[in-house]
Design a protein around this motif. Structure first.
Motif, PDB file in Angstrom:
ATOM      1  N   GLU A 279      37.731  12.734   4.948  1.00  0.00           N
ATOM      2  CA  GLU A 279      38.338  12.816   3.615  1.00  0.00           C
ATOM      3  C   GLU A 279      37.315  13.023   2.501  1.00  0.00           C
ATOM      4  OE1 GLU A 279      39.254  10.771   5.952  1.00  0.00           O
ATOM      5  OE2 GLU A 279      41.406  11.059   6.200  1.00  0.00           O
ATOM      6  N   PRO A 280      36.236  12.232   2.407  1.00  0.00           N
ATOM      7  CA  PRO A 280      35.263  12.504   1.342  1.00  0.00           C
ATOM      8  C   PRO A 280      34.562  13.844   1.506  1.00  0.00           C
ATOM      9  CG  PRO A 280      34.466  10.763   2.813  1.00  0.00           C
ATOM     10  CD  PRO A 280      35.898  10.994   3.147  1.00  0.00           C
ATOM     11  N   LEU A 281      34.458  14.312   2.733  1.00  0.00           N
ATOM     12  CA  LEU A 281      33.816  15.611   2.954  1.00  0.00           C
ATOM     13  C   LEU A 281      34.723  16.754   2.520  1.00  0.00           C
ATOM     14  CD1 LEU A 281      31.987  15.085   6.353  1.00  0.00           C
ATOM     15  CD2 LEU A 281      31.180  14.690   4.023  1.00  0.00           C
ATOM     16  N   GLN A 282      36.024  16.567   2.650  1.00  0.00           N
ATOM     17  CA  GLN A 282      36.948  17.572   2.111  1.00  0.00           C
ATOM     18  C   GLN A 282      36.743  17.715   0.609  1.00  0.00           C
ATOM     19  OE1 GLN A 282      40.912  16.368   3.299  1.00  0.00           O
ATOM     20  NE2 GLN A 282      40.315  16.238   5.446  1.00  0.00           N
ATOM     21  N   GLN A 283      36.553  16.584  -0.077  1.00  0.00           N
ATOM     22  CA  GLN A 283      36.294  16.616  -1.514  1.00  0.00           C
ATOM     23  C   GLN A 283      34.957  17.270  -1.818  1.00  0.00           C
ATOM     24  OE1 GLN A 283      38.414  15.424  -4.282  1.00  0.00           O
ATOM     25  NE2 GLN A 283      36.934  16.913  -5.066  1.00  0.00           N
ATOM     26  N   MET A 284      33.951  16.963  -1.005  1.00  0.00           N
ATOM     27  CA  MET A 284      32.631  17.566  -1.185  1.00  0.00           C
ATOM     28  C   MET A 284      32.701  19.082  -1.040  1.00  0.00           C
ATOM     29  SD  MET A 284      29.148  16.938   1.079  1.00  0.00           S
ATOM     30  CE  MET A 284      28.969  15.218   0.577  1.00  0.00           C
ATOM     31  N   PHE A 285      33.475  19.528  -0.047  1.00  0.00           N
ATOM     32  CA  PHE A 285      33.632  20.964   0.166  1.00  0.00           C
ATOM     33  C   PHE A 285      34.453  21.587  -0.962  1.00  0.00           C
ATOM     34  CE2 PHE A 285      35.996  24.576   1.978  1.00  0.00           C
ATOM     35  CZ  PHE A 285      34.948  25.352   2.444  1.00  0.00           C
ATOM     36  N   ALA A 286      35.556  20.944  -1.337  1.00  0.00           N
ATOM     37  CA  ALA A 286      36.436  21.491  -2.379  1.00  0.00           C
ATOM     38  C   ALA A 286      35.723  21.621  -3.715  1.00  0.00           C
ATOM     39  CB  ALA A 286      37.681  20.616  -2.520  1.00  0.00           C
ATOM     40  N   SER A 297      40.467  25.056  10.639  1.00  0.00           N
ATOM     41  CA  SER A 297      41.403  25.697   9.710  1.00  0.00           C
ATOM     42  C   SER A 297      42.522  24.752   9.295  1.00  0.00           C
ATOM     43  CB  SER A 297      41.994  26.952  10.355  1.00  0.00           C
ATOM     44  OG  SER A 297      42.765  26.621  11.507  1.00  0.00           O
ATOM     45  N   PHE A 298      42.736  23.688  10.072  1.00  0.00           N
ATOM     46  CA  PHE A 298      43.793  22.739   9.741  1.00  0.00           C
ATOM     47  C   PHE A 298      43.501  21.960   8.460  1.00  0.00           C
ATOM     48  CE2 PHE A 298      40.956  21.170  13.064  1.00  0.00           C
ATOM     49  CZ  PHE A 298      40.414  20.030  12.486  1.00  0.00           C
ATOM     50  N   HIS A 299      42.285  22.084   7.904  1.00  0.00           N
ATOM     51  CA  HIS A 299      41.971  21.424   6.640  1.00  0.00           C
ATOM     52  C   HIS A 299      41.999  22.383   5.440  1.00  0.00           C
ATOM     53  CE1 HIS A 299      39.982  17.623   8.503  1.00  0.00           C
ATOM     54  NE2 HIS A 299      41.236  17.432   8.195  1.00  0.00           N
ATOM     55  N   LEU A 300      42.429  23.617   5.665  1.00  0.00           N
ATOM     56  CA  LEU A 300      42.520  24.566   4.555  1.00  0.00           C
ATOM     57  C   LEU A 300      43.452  24.051   3.460  1.00  0.00           C
ATOM     58  CD1 LEU A 300      42.684  28.019   6.380  1.00  0.00           C
ATOM     59  CD2 LEU A 300      41.082  27.395   4.559  1.00  0.00           C
ATOM     60  N   SER A 301      44.618  23.589   3.868  1.00  0.00           N
ATOM     61  CA  SER A 301      45.587  23.115   2.881  1.00  0.00           C
ATOM     62  C   SER A 301      45.057  21.908   2.122  1.00  0.00           C
ATOM     63  CB  SER A 301      46.902  22.755   3.591  1.00  0.00           C
ATOM     64  OG  SER A 301      47.843  22.236   2.690  1.00  0.00           O
ATOM     65  N   ALA A 302      44.392  21.006   2.826  1.00  0.00           N
ATOM     66  CA  ALA A 302      43.876  19.789   2.197  1.00  0.00           C
ATOM     67  C   ALA A 302      42.854  20.110   1.115  1.00  0.00           C
ATOM     68  CB  ALA A 302      43.271  18.869   3.249  1.00  0.00           C
ATOM     69  N   VAL A 303      41.931  21.034   1.397  1.00  0.00           N
ATOM     70  CA  VAL A 303      40.895  21.329   0.399  1.00  0.00           C
ATOM     71  C   VAL A 303      41.472  22.127  -0.771  1.00  0.00           C
ATOM     72  CG1 VAL A 303      39.018  21.159   2.073  1.00  0.00           C
ATOM     73  CG2 VAL A 303      40.045  23.391   1.626  1.00  0.00           C
ATOM     74  N   ARG A 304      42.522  22.891  -0.525  1.00  0.00           N
ATOM     75  CA  ARG A 304      43.186  23.576  -1.639  1.00  0.00           C
ATOM     76  C   ARG A 304      43.834  22.547  -2.564  1.00  0.00           C
ATOM     77  NH1 ARG A 304      40.543  28.050  -2.128  1.00  0.00           N
ATOM     78  NH2 ARG A 304      40.947  29.649  -0.569  1.00  0.00           N
ATOM     79  N   LYS A 305      44.470  21.542  -1.977  1.00  0.00           N
ATOM     80  CA  LYS A 305      45.112  20.506  -2.788  1.00  0.00           C
ATOM     81  C   LYS A 305      44.075  19.714  -3.584  1.00  0.00           C
ATOM     82  CE  LYS A 305      49.118  19.956   0.236  1.00  0.00           C
ATOM     83  NZ  LYS A 305      49.792  19.088   1.249  1.00  0.00           N
ATOM     84  N   LEU A 306      42.838  19.688  -3.099  1.00  0.00           N
ATOM     85  CA  LEU A 306      41.774  18.977  -3.802  1.00  0.00           C
ATOM     86  C   LEU A 306      41.087  19.841  -4.860  1.00  0.00           C
ATOM     87  CD1 LEU A 306      40.192  17.075  -0.771  1.00  0.00           C
ATOM     88  CD2 LEU A 306      41.426  16.051  -2.702  1.00  0.00           C
ATOM     89  N   GLY A 307      41.562  21.067  -5.015  1.00  0.00           N
ATOM     90  CA  GLY A 307      41.066  21.903  -6.108  1.00  0.00           C
ATOM     91  C   GLY A 307      40.179  23.064  -5.730  1.00  0.00           C
ATOM     92  N   ALA A 308      39.991  23.324  -4.454  1.00  0.00           N
ATOM     93  CA  ALA A 308      39.162  24.471  -4.051  1.00  0.00           C
ATOM     94  C   ALA A 308      39.832  25.771  -4.477  1.00  0.00           C
ATOM     95  CB  ALA A 308      38.948  24.458  -2.544  1.00  0.00           C
ATOM     96  N   THR A 309      39.098  26.607  -5.225  1.00  0.00           N
ATOM     97  CA  THR A 309      39.655  27.875  -5.689  1.00  0.00           C
ATOM     98  C   THR A 309      38.908  29.083  -5.141  1.00  0.00           C
ATOM     99  OG1 THR A 309      38.270  27.765  -7.682  1.00  0.00           O
ATOM    100  CG2 THR A 309      40.493  26.844  -7.827  1.00  0.00           C
ATOM    101  N   PHE A 310      37.807  28.845  -4.457  1.00  0.00           N
ATOM    102  CA  PHE A 310      36.978  29.933  -3.936  1.00  0.00           C
ATOM    103  C   PHE A 310      37.559  30.476  -2.624  1.00  0.00           C
ATOM    104  CE2 PHE A 310      35.206  25.674  -3.176  1.00  0.00           C
ATOM    105  CZ  PHE A 310      35.361  25.572  -1.794  1.00  0.00           C
ATOM    106  N   PRO A 311      37.172  31.712  -2.250  1.00  0.00           N
ATOM    107  CA  PRO A 311      37.644  32.262  -0.969  1.00  0.00           C
ATOM    108  C   PRO A 311      37.038  31.498   0.206  1.00  0.00           C
ATOM    109  CG  PRO A 311      36.061  33.750  -1.999  1.00  0.00           C
ATOM    110  CD  PRO A 311      36.362  32.681  -3.006  1.00  0.00           C
TER     111      PRO A 311
END
Length: 442
Positions: A279-286, A297-311
Motif C-alpha cells: 500500500e505505501p509503495l502504491q502511493q510512492m509510485f503514484a 497490472s492488478f495494481h493499475l486501478s489502485a495507483v490511478r485512484k491514488l492520483g497517478a496521471t502519467f502513462p
C-alpha cells in the motif's frame, strides 16, 4: 504435467473486442501467450456435484460473494445493482478479505456455507485445496462457459479436466512502470538483457527516482517479482513444480543465480524494502517517486485512484543475454469464480456467475478495474487496458510461482529472495529454504 497452448493472433484480437487504437494493434506482432506447468487441481475428496444448466427464471434469495479485491468493491456494487434490478427478489452482499487473509482463511470460512455462496480462489495452491475440499460445484453443464477463452480457463479445471471454476482475470504479474520517469532518466528503449536492466536501474537512481518499489514485507506481493526473475533462468518451464516434487532444489545453480541477481537489485529497492507492504509503495509510485512498482497490472486501478496521471506500462527484467531469452513477460489467469457446494442458494450463485460472464457486464468490470479478462468479446475502453493491450500477444509465461501447490514450500522459496535482499548470502538463504522444503515434503 506440462501444458502448452497457442492462441491464434487473429482470433484473439477478434475475441478481446474493440481495443480502439490502431497503433496498439499494429504493435501486437510478437509471439503468443504460452502456458506451461501444472494448471489443474483435484484428487481424492474433489466435489462430484454438477450443477444443472442455468434456467431462465429470475434469481431469488440472498447470497454472499467472497473475494479479496477491496479495490473492486465499488464496481461490483454497480454490477450487483444491475443484477438486482433484473432480479428484484435477489440480494448479493460482498464478503471481502485482504489477500493475505483470504489465502489463509477463505477455505474454512467458505466451507461453513454461510459465507461465499459464490466465491473466488487464487490459481494454484488455494484452488487445488478448495477443489480437494469439495467446495467447487461443477460448472460443465453451464452454456456460458463457452463464452470464455478455453485456453485461459484451464486453470479452473480439476484433474479430470472438469470445469470447476472460471478464472476471470487475465493479469500480468510483472512490474508496472512510469513512462514519464523513464523518459526523464533518458531511457529511450527497454533493456533486453540483465546488464541492460541494471543499467536502467542505475539511470533511474541517478535521476532521483527510487528505481523499484518492492513490497518485501508482504508475502502475497513480494513474490510477484520472482515470476519474471526466474522465467528465463529456469532450466525447464516446470522447474518450480520440480522443486516441490523433489527433483530439483533451490540450491541448484539456476536458482542461486536468481538469488544473486536479487542481491544486485537490492540497492535499487526503496529503503527497508524487506519490511514494506504494497500500500505505501502504491502511493510512492503514484506520486512519481518510484519509477517501477514490482507487483503487477492488478495494481493499475489502485495507483490511478491514488492520483497517478502519467502513462503506465509493463516491464519484465530479462535476466539472461538477449539471445537466451525465451520469454518477454508473465501472465496469469486467476480470480477463479465458483459456486459453493455447501449451504444454499446455488441457483442464484450460478446466475451471478452467468451475469458476470456476459461480455457487456464483463466490460463494466474490466474497464472499471483496469483488468483484462478471460471472457470473449469484451469491449475494452479503459485507457490503461488499451495501452497495455500489446502484452496480450507477446510471448509470456504462465506465472511460475503458482506451480506450487504447497504454500509452505512456496513461502520458503520466496522468503529466500527476501532474505538475500536483507543481507543473507545467497548460498545460505538457499540452503535454509531447501531445509524447509525437505521437511515439508516428508
Amino acid at each position: 504435467m506440462s501444458q502448452k497452448f497457442t492462441i491464434d493472433r487473429r482470433r484473439f484480437l477478434t475475441g478481446i473486442g474493440a481495443l480502439g487504437t490502431a497503433g496498439a494493434l499494429t504493435a501486437c506482432v510478437g509471439p503468443t501467450i504460452t502456458s506451461r506447468g501444472s494448471a489443474t487441481a483435484g484428487g481424492p475428496g474433489a466435489s462430484t456435484l454438477l450443477l444443472p444448466a442455468v434456467d431462465a427464471k429470475p434469481a431469488t434469495g440472498t447470497i454472499s460473494f467472497a473475494h479479496w479485491r477491496a479495490e473492486d468493491k465499488a464496481v461490483f456494487d454497480t454490477l450487483i445493482a444491475t443484477f438486482v434490478k433484473a432480479n428484484p427478489q435477489a440480494k448479493i452482499t460482498q464478503d471481502i478479505s485482504p489477500s493475505n487473509d483470504y489465502q489463509s482463511t477463505a477455505l474454512q470460512k467458505i466451507k461453513g456455507g454461510n459465507i461465499g455462496n459464490a466465491f473466488t480462489a487464487f490459481r494454484g495452491a488455494q484452488f487445488v485445496n478448495m477443489v480437494k475440499a469439495g467446495l467447487y460445484a461443477g460448472l460443465g453443464a453451464q452454456p456460458f462457459v463457452d463464452g470464455y477463452f478455453a485456453e485461459l480457463v484451464k486453470a479452473g479445471q480439476d484433474t479430470s479436466r472438469a470445469q470447476m471454476g472460471l478464472p476471470y482475470q487475465l493479469v500480468f504479474n510483472m512490474p508496472i512502470y512510469n513512462e514519464d520517469a523513464f523518459a526523464k532518466a533518458g531511457v529511450t528503449s527497454l533493456p533486453q538483457d540483465w546488464d541492460g536492466f541494471l543499467a536502467l536501474c542505475d539511470k533511474l537512481k541517478g535521476a532521483g527516482f527510487v528505481p523499484i518499489a518492492w513490497p518485501g514485507g508482504e508475502p502475497a506481493n513480494s513474490g510477484q517479482l520472482i515470476n519474471s526473475m526466474v522465467m528465463n533462468n529456469m532450466p525447464t518451464d516446470t522447474a518450480f513444480a520440480d522443486i516441490e516434487a523433489g527433483t530439483r532444489k533451490v540450491t541448484d545453480d539456476w536458482f542461486l543465480l536468481t538469488l544473486k541477481q536479487y542481491q544486485q537489485l537490492a540497492p535499487f529497492f526503496e529503503p527497508n524494502s524487506t519490511g514494506t507492504a504494497s500500500e505505501p509503495l502504491q502511493q510512492m509510485f503514484a506520486s512519481g517517486k518510484a519509477a517501477m512498482l514490482a507487483t503487477g497490472s492488478f495494481h493499475l486501478s489502485a495507483v490511478r485512484k491514488l492520483g497517478a496521471t502519467f502513462p503506465i506500462n509493463l516491464i519484465a527484467p530479462i535476466t539472461v543475454a538477449q539471445d537466451k531469452a525465451k520469454y518477454e513477460g508473465i501472465y496469469n489467469a486467476t480470480f477463479i469464480l465458483g459456486v459453493n457446494t455447501a449451504g444454499t442458494q446455488q441457483d442464484t450463485a450460478v446466475k451471478w456467475l452467468q451475469f458476470l460472464s456476459d461480455p457487456v457486464n464483463a466490460a463494466v468490470y474490466a474497464n472499471g478495474t483496469s483488468q483484462h479478462l478471460t471472457v470473449k468479446n469484451v469491449d475494452y475502453t479503459n485507457a490503461d487496458l488499451k495501452h497495455t493491450a500489446p502484452w496480450l500477444l507477446k510471448k509470456t509465461l504462465l506465472a511460475p510461482r503458482f506451480q506450487f501447490n504447497n504454500l509452505d514450500i512456496r513461502n520458503a522459496v520466496e522468503a529466500s529472495c527476501v532474505a538475500v535482499v536483507g543481507g543473507t548470502a545467497p548460498e545460505q538463504a538457499a540452503q535454509q529454504a531447501q531445509t524447509v522444503i525437505d521437511q515439508k515434503r516428508k
